[in-house]
Motif scaffolding. Sequence first.
Motif, short mmCIF file in Angstrom:
data_model
loop_
_atom_site.label_atom_id
_atom_site.label_comp_id
_atom_site.label_asym_id
_atom_site.label_seq_id
_atom_site.Cartn_x
_atom_site.Cartn_y
_atom_site.Cartn_z
N VAL A 325 -33.79 14.88 20.17
CA VAL A 325 -33.67 13.73 21.23
C VAL A 325 -32.74 15.20 22.31
O VAL A 325 -33.85 14.89 23.47
CB VAL A 325 -32.11 13.18 20.76
CG1 VAL A 325 -31.77 12.65 21.83
CG2 VAL A 325 -32.57 12.33 19.25
N ASN A 329 -35.34 15.33 26.41
CA ASN A 329 -34.43 15.28 26.47
C ASN A 329 -34.93 16.71 27.65
O ASN A 329 -34.95 16.38 29.17
CB ASN A 329 -32.24 14.87 27.26
CG ASN A 329 -32.00 15.27 27.77
OD1 ASN A 329 -32.07 13.61 28.99
ND2 ASN A 329 -30.95 15.85 27.96
N LYS A 350 -35.11 7.83 31.90
CA LYS A 350 -35.64 7.80 31.20
C LYS A 350 -36.10 7.17 30.04
O LYS A 350 -36.85 7.27 29.30
CB LYS A 350 -34.69 8.77 30.34
CG LYS A 350 -34.61 10.65 31.31
CD LYS A 350 -33.24 11.10 31.04
CE LYS A 350 -33.36 12.12 31.60
NZ LYS A 350 -32.39 13.54 30.86
N LEU A 351 -35.30 6.57 30.00
CA LEU A 351 -34.98 4.27 28.76
C LEU A 351 -36.40 4.29 28.30
O LEU A 351 -37.46 3.58 27.95
CB LEU A 351 -33.76 3.88 28.61
CG LEU A 351 -32.37 5.19 27.80
CD1 LEU A 351 -31.35 3.52 27.84
CD2 LEU A 351 -33.31 5.38 26.71
N LEU A 354 -39.50 5.96 27.76
CA LEU A 354 -40.02 6.55 26.75
C LEU A 354 -40.40 4.55 25.82
O LEU A 354 -41.21 5.09 24.71
CB LEU A 354 -38.20 6.29 25.69
CG LEU A 354 -37.61 8.00 25.97
CD1 LEU A 354 -36.67 7.60 25.27
CD2 LEU A 354 -38.54 9.25 25.21
N SER A 365 -32.06 6.63 23.39
CA SER A 365 -32.59 7.42 22.30
C SER A 365 -32.57 7.47 21.08
O SER A 365 -33.43 7.80 20.11
CB SER A 365 -32.53 9.06 23.13
OG SER A 365 -31.01 9.12 23.34
#
Length: 401
Positions: A325, A329, A350-351, A354, A365
């Motif tokens: 993770v 990142n 970021k989510l 993903l 995450s």
Amino acid sequence: MSNTVIALPGARQVAPTGMATSQATVVEQSRAVAEVQAAVVVAQSNPRDVDRAIADMRDTCGRLPVANRAFYAVPNRGSGLSVHLMRELARIWGNTDHGVRELRRDDDAGVSEVQAWAWDQQTNTRSTRSFIQPHQRMKGKERQNLVDLNDIYLTNQNTGARAVRECISSVLPDWFIAEAQAVCEATLQNGEGKSVEERSREAATAFANHGVTRAQLEDYVKAKYGKWTPAMLADLQRVYVSITQDGIAATEFFTAAPVRVEPEKHGAPQTPQGAAPSGTTQGVAAPGATEVEGQDAQTSDAPRPADTTPPEPHAAPDAATARQVAAINIALNARGVGNKGTGDQRRDAKLAWLTEATGRRIESSKYLTKAEAGTLLDHFAAEDAAKPNALPAEPEPFPND
């Protein structure tokens, strides 16, 4: 009878078999000896000004960026002064040389021979540490072999930097180090003129960028936000340095955050996963849904309700590791994903990335599986390798444990 003079060969040095020395090697050895001699002569000809060194140390350690990196704290490994501060003190003290040298690397045996040193050229006081560093790291209570060259380099530099810290502390006066520590601690307490409220806000934002919630911070310092003291902020700063610069996972310091479930939109009640939405019966599709086998789909002109499916549960056995993770990142940060906006906006960006990359909704995450994380990291590695001049800048070692 004639006199015959026989010329005998003069004495000459013959290099032992297998140990022939090239002219370039001889020149380099001579240059190194001359450089050492010159350094000692220059240092003794220009002795340090102790009063100036003390004044520079107080000024430097009185600055918050320096004080923030002056300490380290690693769970189960202790805490103390970081190599960053020791290097800065060596620079201020003057006439001091230090570093790390990899003497030998044996990939077949899986070890490297590393030497760290610190040398006060004025007093000719020298401290060295030589050690054999295996190409391994601890994962839990087991050793894990390292194959990646960058991992081996970072491991060697990490251990070497810790040795450098001890070498520097051996050649610098104890009183000089103790006073520097006291000034750094006072700077962390006072915050270089920033209020506790401003520093608390900055700390919460900084940790949010690394997936640490305010509730986790409150649990760590045992105080509610808004009631944090300078000592608590100093403790959080040491933790932040350990996470961002030393590669320690945030989970080593903070308990797992509760699963965040977004409230339902448009006032629609939340439906348990697998249950039929309100107004329908088992086996009958909701409005706008596809036809269920063996049943006629219910038709309606009503707008389709918002998705009420809760986030997928965290699959503990297959969950991505904290190291995976953290690496993801870092890779996203390097690609500019989630680098703008508030802490929540960065996290959401970021989510969203993903979610698009995995093809399923990622609420955290920690919901990534090991397989998904491995695929993403392989993708990032392939992208980096395909870039022109892909050799990365030499990273700073992780020295603070």
